[in-house]
Design a protein around this motif. Structure first.
Motif, PDB file in Angstrom:
ATOM      1  N   GLU A 156      -3.876   5.900   0.809  1.00 42.30           N
ATOM      2  CA  GLU A 156      -2.414   5.661   0.848  1.00 42.30           C
ATOM      3  C   GLU A 156      -1.442   6.741   0.045  1.00 42.30           C
ATOM      4  O   GLU A 156      -0.524   6.817   0.548  1.00 42.30           O
ATOM      5  CB  GLU A 156      -2.390   4.263   0.230  1.00 42.30           C
ATOM      6  N   SER A 157      -2.069   7.435  -0.964  1.00 44.70           N
ATOM      7  CA  SER A 157      -1.264   8.501  -1.336  1.00 44.70           C
ATOM      8  C   SER A 157      -1.117   9.672  -0.422  1.00 44.70           C
ATOM      9  O   SER A 157       0.006  10.162  -0.338  1.00 44.70           O
ATOM     10  CB  SER A 157      -1.962   9.007  -2.709  1.00 44.70           C
ATOM     11  N   CYS A 158      -2.222  10.013   0.415  1.00 44.86           N
ATOM     12  CA  CYS A 158      -1.799  11.042   1.474  1.00 44.86           C
ATOM     13  C   CYS A 158      -0.985  10.491   2.584  1.00 44.86           C
ATOM     14  O   CYS A 158      -0.036  11.511   3.030  1.00 44.86           O
ATOM     15  CB  CYS A 158      -3.368  11.191   1.878  1.00 44.86           C
ATOM     16  N   ARG A 159      -0.892   9.157   2.757  1.00 48.04           N
ATOM     17  CA  ARG A 159      -0.154   8.791   3.998  1.00 48.04           C
ATOM     18  C   ARG A 159       1.123   9.014   3.515  1.00 48.04           C
ATOM     19  O   ARG A 159       2.187   9.316   4.208  1.00 48.04           O
ATOM     20  CB  ARG A 159      -0.437   7.212   4.296  1.00 48.04           C
ATOM     21  N   ALA A 160       1.631   8.397   2.238  1.00 49.75           N
ATOM     22  CA  ALA A 160       2.930   8.726   1.570  1.00 49.75           C
ATOM     23  C   ALA A 160       3.432  10.124   1.931  1.00 49.75           C
ATOM     24  O   ALA A 160       4.676  10.373   1.974  1.00 49.75           O
ATOM     25  CB  ALA A 160       2.899   8.272   0.092  1.00 49.75           C
ATOM     26  N   ALA A 161       2.191  11.162   1.475  1.00 48.57           N
ATOM     27  CA  ALA A 161       2.777  12.337   1.218  1.00 48.57           C
ATOM     28  C   ALA A 161       3.057  13.057   2.684  1.00 48.57           C
ATOM     29  O   ALA A 161       4.046  14.127   2.873  1.00 48.57           O
ATOM     30  CB  ALA A 161       1.816  13.435   0.308  1.00 48.57           C
ATOM     31  N   ALA A 162       2.422  12.443   3.689  1.00 53.77           N
ATOM     32  CA  ALA A 162       2.282  12.976   5.098  1.00 53.77           C
ATOM     33  C   ALA A 162       3.595  12.708   5.806  1.00 53.77           C
ATOM     34  O   ALA A 162       4.185  13.265   6.666  1.00 53.77           O
ATOM     35  CB  ALA A 162       1.255  12.589   5.806  1.00 53.77           C
ATOM     36  N   GLY A 163       4.157  11.494   5.160  1.00 50.48           N
ATOM     37  CA  GLY A 163       5.472  10.853   5.844  1.00 50.48           C
ATOM     38  C   GLY A 163       5.215  10.913   7.502  1.00 50.48           C
ATOM     39  O   GLY A 163       3.973  10.202   8.021  1.00 50.48           O
ATOM     40  N   ASP A 221      -0.724  10.073  11.325  1.00 54.01           N
ATOM     41  CA  ASP A 221      -0.907   9.436  12.491  1.00 54.01           C
ATOM     42  C   ASP A 221      -1.688   7.999  12.326  1.00 54.01           C
ATOM     43  O   ASP A 221      -2.747   7.905  11.860  1.00 54.01           O
ATOM     44  CB  ASP A 221      -2.136  10.308  13.248  1.00 54.01           C
ATOM     45  N   GLU A 222      -0.932   7.280  12.797  1.00 56.27           N
ATOM     46  CA  GLU A 222      -1.225   5.598  12.716  1.00 56.27           C
ATOM     47  C   GLU A 222      -2.377   5.441  13.614  1.00 56.27           C
ATOM     48  O   GLU A 222      -2.972   4.071  13.369  1.00 56.27           O
ATOM     49  CB  GLU A 222       0.019   4.867  12.885  1.00 56.27           C
ATOM     50  N   ASP A 223      -2.662   6.021  14.575  1.00 60.02           N
ATOM     51  CA  ASP A 223      -3.587   5.757  15.586  1.00 60.02           C
ATOM     52  C   ASP A 223      -5.061   6.117  15.002  1.00 60.02           C
ATOM     53  O   ASP A 223      -5.986   5.573  15.744  1.00 60.02           O
ATOM     54  CB  ASP A 223      -3.289   6.366  16.954  1.00 60.02           C
ATOM     55  N   PRO A 235      -7.034  17.239  -0.588  1.00 58.89           N
ATOM     56  CA  PRO A 235      -6.640  15.964  -0.625  1.00 58.89           C
ATOM     57  C   PRO A 235      -6.624  15.136   0.713  1.00 58.89           C
ATOM     58  O   PRO A 235      -6.284  13.574   0.562  1.00 58.89           O
ATOM     59  CB  PRO A 235      -4.886  16.249  -0.785  1.00 58.89           C
ATOM     60  N   CYS A 236      -7.017  15.822   2.046  1.00 59.57           N
ATOM     61  CA  CYS A 236      -7.030  15.019   2.686  1.00 59.57           C
ATOM     62  C   CYS A 236      -8.376  15.352   3.709  1.00 59.57           C
ATOM     63  O   CYS A 236      -8.534  14.872   4.851  1.00 59.57           O
ATOM     64  CB  CYS A 236      -5.594  15.278   3.863  1.00 59.57           C
ATOM     65  N   ALA A 237      -9.349  15.936   3.103  1.00 57.77           N
ATOM     66  CA  ALA A 237     -10.543  16.032   3.676  1.00 57.77           C
ATOM     67  C   ALA A 237     -11.864  16.035   2.795  1.00 57.77           C
ATOM     68  O   ALA A 237     -11.732  16.262   1.617  1.00 57.77           O
ATOM     69  CB  ALA A 237     -10.666  17.612   4.111  1.00 57.77           C
ATOM     70  N   GLY A 238     -12.798  15.608   3.449  1.00 58.55           N
ATOM     71  CA  GLY A 238     -14.124  15.443   2.611  1.00 58.55           C
ATOM     72  C   GLY A 238     -15.453  15.502   3.521  1.00 58.55           C
ATOM     73  O   GLY A 238     -15.260  15.386   4.809  1.00 58.55           O
ATOM     74  N   ILE A 239     -16.479  15.635   2.816  1.00 60.03           N
ATOM     75  CA  ILE A 239     -17.717  15.662   3.438  1.00 60.03           C
ATOM     76  C   ILE A 239     -18.704  14.667   3.083  1.00 60.03           C
ATOM     77  O   ILE A 239     -18.911  14.260   1.954  1.00 60.03           O
ATOM     78  CB  ILE A 239     -18.402  16.953   3.347  1.00 60.03           C
ATOM     79  N   ILE A 240     -18.970  13.735   3.889  1.00 58.59           N
ATOM     80  CA  ILE A 240     -19.949  12.380   3.683  1.00 58.59           C
ATOM     81  C   ILE A 240     -21.365  12.991   4.258  1.00 58.59           C
ATOM     82  O   ILE A 240     -21.613  13.390   5.367  1.00 58.59           O
ATOM     83  CB  ILE A 240     -19.423  11.344   4.407  1.00 58.59           C
ATOM     84  N   ALA A 241     -22.360  12.659   3.358  1.00 54.01           N
ATOM     85  CA  ALA A 241     -23.770  13.005   3.782  1.00 54.01           C
ATOM     86  C   ALA A 241     -24.412  11.716   3.618  1.00 54.01           C
ATOM     87  O   ALA A 241     -24.416  10.962   2.681  1.00 54.01           O
ATOM     88  CB  ALA A 241     -24.135  14.309   2.737  1.00 54.01           C
ATOM     89  N   ILE A 242     -25.220  11.419   4.774  1.00 54.42           N
ATOM     90  CA  ILE A 242     -25.960  10.070   4.818  1.00 54.42           C
ATOM     91  C   ILE A 242     -27.302  10.416   5.125  1.00 54.42           C
ATOM     92  O   ILE A 242     -27.557  10.948   6.297  1.00 54.42           O
ATOM     93  CB  ILE A 242     -25.335   9.234   5.632  1.00 54.42           C
TER      94      ILE A 242
END
Length: 210
Positions: A160-167, A171-173, A196-203
């Protein structure tokens, strides 16, 4: 939401637009190069790894893995991007198919040492993401891993913080990963925050919730 024709049209300028967003430190691609470098290092730590790349696009990561000696297979729904990738990786096994419909049957043989998905699964809702990941875990070698690099957040509050900063650029889709919610389904998953808007998930294999 972008369709196949949109990605076909974007294909020839995709790399440049991603690089510009990353260089500016802007949503949605801030941290993109670091995501790719980190996943590349993890995969190539195993010599000659057998890799499945889902949504490989213009093969920015896949071609690096291919050139490093990995055995690369992949799926992407853009005909133009598949063509670009085949020029870079003539011996790779590449299939056109929409991940919303699941993994192409000809790629469901395994075992894969790594399944990578970079900036591709956010087009799926969470139920489809989780179902696809469960299916992929069953295709891994004994010590294999699913690696997702994407617009991703540890918590819903970070999203939500990133959404607010991106204005208006947000992309809502697109349906981004929230690690705290994903980890309820995959308790052994780990998260590396890259920007602030990227990450890596390892499973790792066999770690889905019973």
């Amino acid at each position: 939401m972008l369709g196949e024709r949109d990605f076909d049209d974007w294909a020839d300028r995709y790399d440049q637009s991603v690089a510009a967003s990353d260089a500016a430190g802007a949503y949605p691609f801030a941290g993109y190069e670091r995501v790719m470098d980190s996943i590349f290092s993890r995969v190539t730590a195993r010599r000659g790894a057998r890799v499945l790349d889902l949504g490989f696009g213009t093969a920015m990561l896949a071609s690096r893995l291919y050139d490093a000696g990995c055995e690369v297979s992949g799926q992407d729904f853009s005909t133009r991007m598949v063509g670009i990738a085949r020029e870079k990786m003539p011996r790779a096994r590449l299939v056109r198919g929409d991940l919303a419909d699941g993994l192409a049957p000809e790629l469901a043989d395994g075992p894969y040492d790594a399944v990578v998905a970079t900036y591709s699964l956010h087009h799926l809702d969470d139920a489809r993401k989780f179902a696809l990941i469960r299916a992929l875990l069953g295709l891994l070698s004994e010590d294999g891993v699913v690696l997702v690099g994407d617009v991703a957040f540890r918590t819903r509050a970070e999203l939500e913080s990133c959404r607010a900063a991106a204005g208006d650029a947000w992309d809502e889709d697109e349906i981004y990963f929230v690690f705290d919610e994903l980890s309820r389904e995959f308790p052994a998953a780990t998260f590396e925050r890259v920007s602030p808007c990227a990450g890596i998930i390892a499973i790792p294999r066999g770690q889905a919730r019973a």
